[in-house]
Design an enzyme around this catalytic site. Sequence first.
Site, mmCIF file in Angstrom:
data_model
loop_
_atom_site.group_PDB
_atom_site.id
_atom_site.type_symbol
_atom_site.label_atom_id
_atom_site.label_comp_id
_atom_site.label_asym_id
_atom_site.label_seq_id
_atom_site.Cartn_x
_atom_site.Cartn_y
_atom_site.Cartn_z
ATOM 1 C CD GLU A 11 21.050 87.635 -69.690
ATOM 2 O OE1 GLU A 11 20.912 88.707 -70.296
ATOM 3 O OE2 GLU A 11 20.339 86.620 -69.939
ATOM 4 C CG LEU B 288 31.976 84.644 -78.089
ATOM 5 C CD1 LEU B 288 32.347 85.047 -76.669
ATOM 6 C CD2 LEU B 288 33.202 84.665 -78.991
ATOM 7 C CD GLU C 131 17.238 69.018 -77.906
ATOM 8 O OE1 GLU C 131 17.653 67.859 -77.870
ATOM 9 O OE2 GLU C 131 16.251 69.393 -78.568
ATOM 10 N NE ARG D 181 17.633 84.575 -76.826
ATOM 11 C CZ ARG D 181 18.826 84.282 -76.349
ATOM 12 N NH1 ARG D 181 19.593 83.405 -76.977
ATOM 13 N NH2 ARG D 181 19.276 84.863 -75.253
#
Length: 430
Positions: A65, A345, A319, A274
Amino acid sequence: MIYLLYDLILYVAALFLVPYYLLRGLRYGKSRRGVRERLGLYADDFRQSLPGRRVIWVHAVSVGETRAAIPLIKEMRERFPDALLLLSNVTETGREIAAGVSEIDSYIFFPFDLRWIVRKTLRLIRPALIILVETEIWPNFVLEAKQLKIPVILANGRISDRSFPRYRTARKLFFPVLDSLTEYCMQSERDARRIRHLGASAGRVQVTGNLKFDMQPPEIMADLENLRSELKLPEDGRVWVAGSTHDGEEKLLVTAYLQLRKTCRNLFLVLVPRHPERCRQVQDDLAKLGVFATLRSSLWLRNKTLQHGEVLIVDTLGEMLKFYALADLVFVGGSLVNVGGHNILEASLLKKPVLYGTHMQNFKEIARLVREAHAGLQVKNAEDLIRQMRILIENPEEARRIGQNGYHLFEENRGATQRTLAVIDRRMPS
């Protein structure tokens, strides 16, 4: 009555959340400050920066977000040069990304959604406008903002397949909260239909598109050779970056890596879990498979270049785009296991061929657009991943074409930032 019950549940949760955030914060060296800010207690320098300033408060829960909000934040800095731009996050990883956004004046942890805490916080900060990114709708926060006559805009709004049934079940209870939002800037027509179905006033709902399409390539693209040397990647290697991976995926990916190296000896794998706190466990798991892995944070201890057949595990924050820029092939995790996927994306922005699994329910619209544009490959399972990877390795021109298609998809879908900014302009108090 229902919101009193909600408060009571949060009070009980706080008994566990405060020590939880203390422990998590130790990793980032700011545990005490993080808990204080979640309780609405702020440092003197922040408090002293508020008087006489028009504050625009942007809230983005975590990494994805926050990254999505960056194009909008940059434009708001240009449009409102005298405003104090405040960015809040829930997670420490989101906070680390926020710290790197130069256009932000201040960044804080979002307060616990207890009525007395959010009331005290809003009266202290007195924002002229609040922007919630995606679907970060906290009931007490939104209701208190309405009481104080502070406009609240939902930007880049989306309602995922997973969350829509839950919202629909509590539709009547959730209606007063939705009715308190001033504007809804939704990613797609499907998201707009869903928010209207949940009770949002049709006149306040519009489709502005996805802010992620307005991201810009990082400046590092101009100096990839030095970056490759800095990160000690093999000079003649083909780099496969697996980003935003989750528990259960790394072993599948490393198994695929070992299979692919039988025919592509110069392949090198970079894993970007993650959640960075998992990296040492991932390193131990790979050792059990007979694979030597190096942590990004310990690269400075290494005198020589990483070798083909080894793995680099990225345990640092901010990074991801660096490694995507150096990649020949990209896989985006949270999609081979049932997490819901992550943003594919970012690879397309850098003209990289992207692969992802079938569990993309949180990014269903993006996955559809990528698929229709032939800008990525969806794999059914680990075996299919090996097959599709082998095709791209053996056909570099096809890999290049897929990457180019992804970049064209970006170009065709830009504009969400300007459409969202037009809504902000209407609602921004003079």
